[in-house]
Design a protein around this motif. Sequence first.
Motif, PDB file in Angstrom:
ATOM      1  N   ILE A  90       0.836  -1.205   0.000  1.00  0.00           N
ATOM      2  CA  ILE A  90       0.000   0.000   0.000  1.00  0.00           C
ATOM      3  C   ILE A  90       0.868   1.252   0.000  1.00  0.00           C
ATOM      4  O   ILE A  90       0.593   2.208  -0.738  1.00  0.00           O
ATOM      5  N   ARG A  91       1.930   1.249   0.819  1.00  0.00           N
ATOM      6  CA  ARG A  91       2.845   2.405   0.837  1.00  0.00           C
ATOM      7  C   ARG A  91       3.464   2.634  -0.545  1.00  0.00           C
ATOM      8  O   ARG A  91       3.533   3.771  -1.027  1.00  0.00           O
ATOM      9  N   GLU A  92       3.880   1.550  -1.196  1.00  0.00           N
ATOM     10  CA  GLU A  92       4.478   1.670  -2.529  1.00  0.00           C
ATOM     11  C   GLU A  92       3.464   2.192  -3.553  1.00  0.00           C
ATOM     12  O   GLU A  92       3.794   3.044  -4.380  1.00  0.00           O
ATOM     13  N   LEU A  97       1.135   6.537  -6.847  1.00  0.00           N
ATOM     14  CA  LEU A  97      -0.007   7.412  -7.116  1.00  0.00           C
ATOM     15  C   LEU A  97       0.379   8.882  -6.952  1.00  0.00           C
ATOM     16  O   LEU A  97       0.014   9.725  -7.785  1.00  0.00           O
ATOM     17  N   ASP A  98       1.145   9.184  -5.898  1.00  0.00           N
ATOM     18  CA  ASP A  98       1.603  10.567  -5.687  1.00  0.00           C
ATOM     19  C   ASP A  98       2.439  11.048  -6.876  1.00  0.00           C
ATOM     20  O   ASP A  98       2.288  12.180  -7.337  1.00  0.00           O
ATOM     21  N   ARG A  99       3.323  10.187  -7.351  1.00  0.00           N
ATOM     22  CA  ARG A  99       4.158  10.561  -8.506  1.00  0.00           C
ATOM     23  C   ARG A  99       3.299  10.810  -9.751  1.00  0.00           C
ATOM     24  O   ARG A  99       3.505  11.771 -10.481  1.00  0.00           O
ATOM     25  N   GLN A 103       2.843  14.318 -11.851  1.00  0.00           N
ATOM     26  CA  GLN A 103       3.053  14.429 -13.304  1.00  0.00           C
ATOM     27  C   GLN A 103       1.814  15.009 -13.984  1.00  0.00           C
ATOM     28  O   GLN A 103       1.909  15.844 -14.877  1.00  0.00           O
ATOM     29  N   LEU A 104       0.646  14.578 -13.516  1.00  0.00           N
ATOM     30  CA  LEU A 104      -0.593  15.101 -14.085  1.00  0.00           C
ATOM     31  C   LEU A 104      -0.739  16.602 -13.817  1.00  0.00           C
ATOM     32  O   LEU A 104      -1.110  17.360 -14.712  1.00  0.00           O
ATOM     33  N   ARG A 105      -0.399  17.032 -12.612  1.00  0.00           N
ATOM     34  CA  ARG A 105      -0.446  18.461 -12.299  1.00  0.00           C
ATOM     35  C   ARG A 105       0.497  19.254 -13.177  1.00  0.00           C
ATOM     36  O   ARG A 105       0.159  20.324 -13.677  1.00  0.00           O
ATOM     37  N   GLU A 106       1.693  18.733 -13.380  1.00  0.00           N
ATOM     38  CA  GLU A 106       2.671  19.415 -14.241  1.00  0.00           C
ATOM     39  C   GLU A 106       2.136  19.537 -15.663  1.00  0.00           C
ATOM     40  O   GLU A 106       2.272  20.587 -16.304  1.00  0.00           O
ATOM     41  N   LEU A 107       1.552  18.485 -16.163  1.00  0.00           N
ATOM     42  CA  LEU A 107       1.032  18.516 -17.526  1.00  0.00           C
ATOM     43  C   LEU A 107      -0.162  19.464 -17.671  1.00  0.00           C
ATOM     44  O   LEU A 107      -0.282  20.170 -18.660  1.00  0.00           O
TER      45      LEU A 107
END
Length: 111
Positions: A90-92, A97-99, A103-107
């Motif tokens: 779950i941590r992984e 998901l955070d990464r 990336q989605l925010r950057e795009l």
Amino acid sequence: MRVKSSFLAIALALAAPAIAMAQPASQVDAAACKAEEEALEQDMAVARSRGQMLRRRELAEALTALQGRCKTLAPAQSRAARIDKLEQEIRELRLELDRAEAQLRELTHGG
């Protein structure tokens, strides 16, 4: 002079709390089970060599009961291991998901 098995069992029972403080519970339980099992097997061999068949049968019954108790410890340990593994997974996944969200925010904000 040979130490009787009841004295050995009492000594193991008295030593268990001290051992428990020094080791994790799963190791203590496994170690205690193994030690008691070995003591019972040794006592059974002695009883057999002396022709004490009733005593050997009583020890065999005690060994069977001990093995039953010790086997009930194993699922709890494996359950704890499964829980740890799932928590790690779950941590992984959360990191992944955070990464992906970053990336989605950057795009979306950059483009």
